[in-house]
Design a protein around this motif. Sequence first.
Motif, mmCIF file in Angstrom:
data_model
loop_
_atom_site.group_PDB
_atom_site.id
_atom_site.type_symbol
_atom_site.label_atom_id
_atom_site.label_comp_id
_atom_site.label_asym_id
_atom_site.label_seq_id
_atom_site.Cartn_x
_atom_site.Cartn_y
_atom_site.Cartn_z
ATOM 1 N N LEU A 1 -52.143 17.098 -32.138
ATOM 2 C CA LEU A 1 -52.122 17.062 -33.553
ATOM 3 C C LEU A 1 -52.739 18.380 -34.343
ATOM 4 C CD1 LEU A 1 -53.164 13.377 -34.178
ATOM 5 C CD2 LEU A 1 -50.926 14.323 -34.860
ATOM 6 N N SER A 2 -53.747 18.930 -33.493
ATOM 7 C CA SER A 2 -54.306 20.241 -34.044
ATOM 8 C C SER A 2 -53.348 21.428 -34.049
ATOM 9 C CB SER A 2 -55.628 20.587 -32.970
ATOM 10 O OG SER A 2 -56.552 19.556 -33.276
ATOM 11 N N LEU A 3 -52.383 21.319 -32.820
ATOM 12 C CA LEU A 3 -51.438 22.608 -32.886
ATOM 13 C C LEU A 3 -50.439 22.244 -33.985
ATOM 14 C CD1 LEU A 3 -51.246 22.790 -29.088
ATOM 15 C CD2 LEU A 3 -52.108 24.366 -30.459
ATOM 16 N N LEU A 4 -50.149 20.888 -34.187
ATOM 17 C CA LEU A 4 -49.060 20.915 -35.388
ATOM 18 C C LEU A 4 -49.932 21.157 -36.418
ATOM 19 C CD1 LEU A 4 -47.420 17.591 -33.987
ATOM 20 C CD2 LEU A 4 -46.584 19.803 -33.948
ATOM 21 N N LEU A 5 -50.863 20.849 -36.787
ATOM 22 C CA LEU A 5 -51.317 20.931 -38.216
ATOM 23 C C LEU A 5 -52.283 22.619 -38.386
ATOM 24 C CD1 LEU A 5 -53.024 17.546 -38.820
ATOM 25 C CD2 LEU A 5 -51.046 18.511 -39.858
ATOM 26 N N GLN A 6 -51.971 23.525 -37.347
ATOM 27 C CA GLN A 6 -52.336 24.692 -36.989
ATOM 28 C C GLN A 6 -54.218 24.863 -37.430
ATOM 29 O OE1 GLN A 6 -50.027 27.038 -39.805
ATOM 30 N NE2 GLN A 6 -48.688 26.938 -38.338
ATOM 31 N N ILE A 7 -54.695 23.634 -36.637
ATOM 32 C CA ILE A 7 -56.084 23.832 -36.932
ATOM 33 C C ILE A 7 -56.700 24.494 -35.698
ATOM 34 C CG2 ILE A 7 -58.288 22.102 -36.527
ATOM 35 C CD1 ILE A 7 -56.370 20.136 -38.246
ATOM 36 N N GLN A 8 -57.960 24.840 -35.449
ATOM 37 C CA GLN A 8 -58.457 25.720 -34.312
ATOM 38 C C GLN A 8 -58.258 24.770 -33.054
ATOM 39 O OE1 GLN A 8 -62.721 26.169 -35.108
ATOM 40 N NE2 GLN A 8 -62.532 27.634 -36.581
ATOM 41 N N VAL A 9 -57.906 25.649 -32.149
ATOM 42 C CA VAL A 9 -57.379 25.112 -30.930
ATOM 43 C C VAL A 9 -58.594 24.585 -29.965
ATOM 44 C CG1 VAL A 9 -56.417 25.801 -28.475
ATOM 45 C CG2 VAL A 9 -55.639 26.916 -30.443
ATOM 46 N N LEU A 10 -59.760 25.021 -30.363
ATOM 47 C CA LEU A 10 -61.037 24.358 -29.706
ATOM 48 C C LEU A 10 -61.591 23.112 -30.176
ATOM 49 C CD1 LEU A 10 -63.044 27.679 -28.522
ATOM 50 C CD2 LEU A 10 -61.564 26.060 -27.152
ATOM 51 N N PHE A 11 -60.933 22.786 -31.560
ATOM 52 C CA PHE A 11 -61.513 21.594 -32.034
ATOM 53 C C PHE A 11 -61.729 20.436 -31.198
ATOM 54 C CE2 PHE A 11 -60.306 17.809 -34.768
ATOM 55 C CZ PHE A 11 -61.537 17.584 -35.330
ATOM 56 N N PRO A 12 -60.561 19.767 -30.773
ATOM 57 C CA PRO A 12 -60.551 18.801 -29.756
ATOM 58 C C PRO A 12 -61.667 18.873 -28.739
ATOM 59 C CG PRO A 12 -58.244 19.140 -30.408
ATOM 60 C CD PRO A 12 -59.270 20.513 -30.736
ATOM 61 N N LEU A 13 -61.745 20.105 -28.063
ATOM 62 C CA LEU A 13 -62.953 20.100 -27.150
ATOM 63 C C LEU A 13 -64.260 20.140 -27.548
ATOM 64 C CD1 LEU A 13 -61.086 22.930 -24.969
ATOM 65 C CD2 LEU A 13 -61.467 20.629 -24.424
ATOM 66 N N VAL A 14 -64.658 20.517 -28.865
ATOM 67 C CA VAL A 14 -65.870 20.586 -29.533
ATOM 68 C C VAL A 14 -66.107 19.001 -30.015
ATOM 69 C CG1 VAL A 14 -67.030 21.116 -31.536
ATOM 70 C CG2 VAL A 14 -65.716 22.920 -30.263
ATOM 71 N N ILE A 15 -65.077 18.199 -30.246
ATOM 72 C CA ILE A 15 -65.368 16.722 -30.436
ATOM 73 C C ILE A 15 -65.524 16.129 -29.300
ATOM 74 C CG2 ILE A 15 -64.084 14.676 -31.348
ATOM 75 C CD1 ILE A 15 -64.906 16.384 -33.408
ATOM 76 N N LEU A 16 -64.915 16.486 -28.218
ATOM 77 C CA LEU A 16 -65.096 15.635 -26.716
ATOM 78 C C LEU A 16 -66.608 15.807 -26.488
ATOM 79 C CD1 LEU A 16 -63.898 14.451 -24.169
ATOM 80 C CD2 LEU A 16 -63.540 16.890 -23.326
ATOM 81 N N VAL A 17 -66.816 17.194 -26.576
ATOM 82 C CA VAL A 17 -68.245 17.373 -25.877
ATOM 83 C C VAL A 17 -69.476 17.171 -26.880
ATOM 84 C CG1 VAL A 17 -69.758 19.229 -25.274
ATOM 85 C CG2 VAL A 17 -67.361 19.341 -24.682
ATOM 86 N N THR A 18 -69.277 17.158 -28.335
ATOM 87 C CA THR A 18 -70.339 16.876 -28.935
ATOM 88 C C THR A 18 -70.455 15.401 -29.523
ATOM 89 O OG1 THR A 18 -69.039 17.495 -30.990
ATOM 90 C CG2 THR A 18 -70.273 19.212 -29.861
ATOM 91 N N SER B 1 -57.615 9.315 -32.352
ATOM 92 C CA SER B 1 -57.074 10.476 -32.708
ATOM 93 C C SER B 1 -57.076 10.662 -34.195
ATOM 94 C CB SER B 1 -55.687 10.927 -32.118
ATOM 95 O OG SER B 1 -55.858 10.880 -30.652
ATOM 96 N N PHE B 2 -56.492 9.684 -34.992
ATOM 97 C CA PHE B 2 -56.244 9.369 -36.205
ATOM 98 C C PHE B 2 -57.570 9.771 -36.925
ATOM 99 C CE2 PHE B 2 -56.386 7.178 -40.240
ATOM 100 C CZ PHE B 2 -55.580 7.936 -41.196
ATOM 101 N N LEU B 3 -58.590 8.930 -36.602
ATOM 102 C CA LEU B 3 -59.843 8.855 -37.140
ATOM 103 C C LEU B 3 -60.487 10.385 -37.176
ATOM 104 C CD1 LEU B 3 -61.009 5.629 -36.531
ATOM 105 C CD2 LEU B 3 -60.545 6.370 -38.835
ATOM 106 N N THR B 4 -60.196 10.885 -35.875
ATOM 107 C CA THR B 4 -60.694 12.278 -35.665
ATOM 108 C C THR B 4 -60.282 13.201 -36.522
ATOM 109 O OG1 THR B 4 -61.418 11.671 -33.199
ATOM 110 C CG2 THR B 4 -61.115 14.057 -33.904
ATOM 111 N N MET B 5 -58.717 13.170 -36.670
ATOM 112 C CA MET B 5 -58.196 14.217 -37.432
ATOM 113 C C MET B 5 -58.741 13.937 -39.112
ATOM 114 S SD MET B 5 -56.962 16.201 -35.648
ATOM 115 C CE MET B 5 -55.971 17.220 -36.504
ATOM 116 N N PHE B 6 -59.063 12.848 -39.686
ATOM 117 C CA PHE B 6 -59.519 12.133 -41.019
ATOM 118 C C PHE B 6 -60.790 12.846 -41.062
ATOM 119 C CE2 PHE B 6 -61.580 9.022 -43.785
ATOM 120 C CZ PHE B 6 -61.010 9.461 -44.840
#
Length: 155
Positions: A68-85, A21-26
């Motif tokens: 983390l995406s919600l806390l940092l106000q990043i796009q809500v779909l970001f984790p799903l995009v990472i999951l799928v791609t 998770s940390f590396l993904t946010m990085f």
Amino acid sequence: MMRAFGNYILSGRVQAIGAISFLTMFSLFIPPAAFLVSGVPVALVTLRKGGSLASQVVIGSLVLTQILSLLLQIQVLFPLVILVTIWLPVMISAVVLRHSQSQELMTLTAAGFAAIFVVLMYAINGDVEAWWRILLTEMLEQGFPAASSEQFKQV
């Protein structure tokens, strides 16, 4: 140092989830390296611990990355995009390699995911070239001063 980090990731589910998770946010700061930064730990866990544990780690990482995406106000779909791609193709390719011990079969699996990705990009965006041009222009404008950005656009 890398070996120590690898050992840390393999030391337990919580450690693997936190590291991925940390590396993904990085990887948000270095988008071209996202596959390496967030995909390699998933492959490591899958190859060493198996697909079952890797699935648990990926689901846990998805949840933590979403928080983390919600806390940092990043796009809500970001984790799903990472999951799928990134995470699912890497994990499935690693499972194929683990069970078949055939790099050829694993490469074919990865190529299959790449082909599916290309077809989906054309189905969703239509003009993929224009989509990439817009995306790369935005990245250049954010990453370089205006004068440098113009030079890169000309190149």
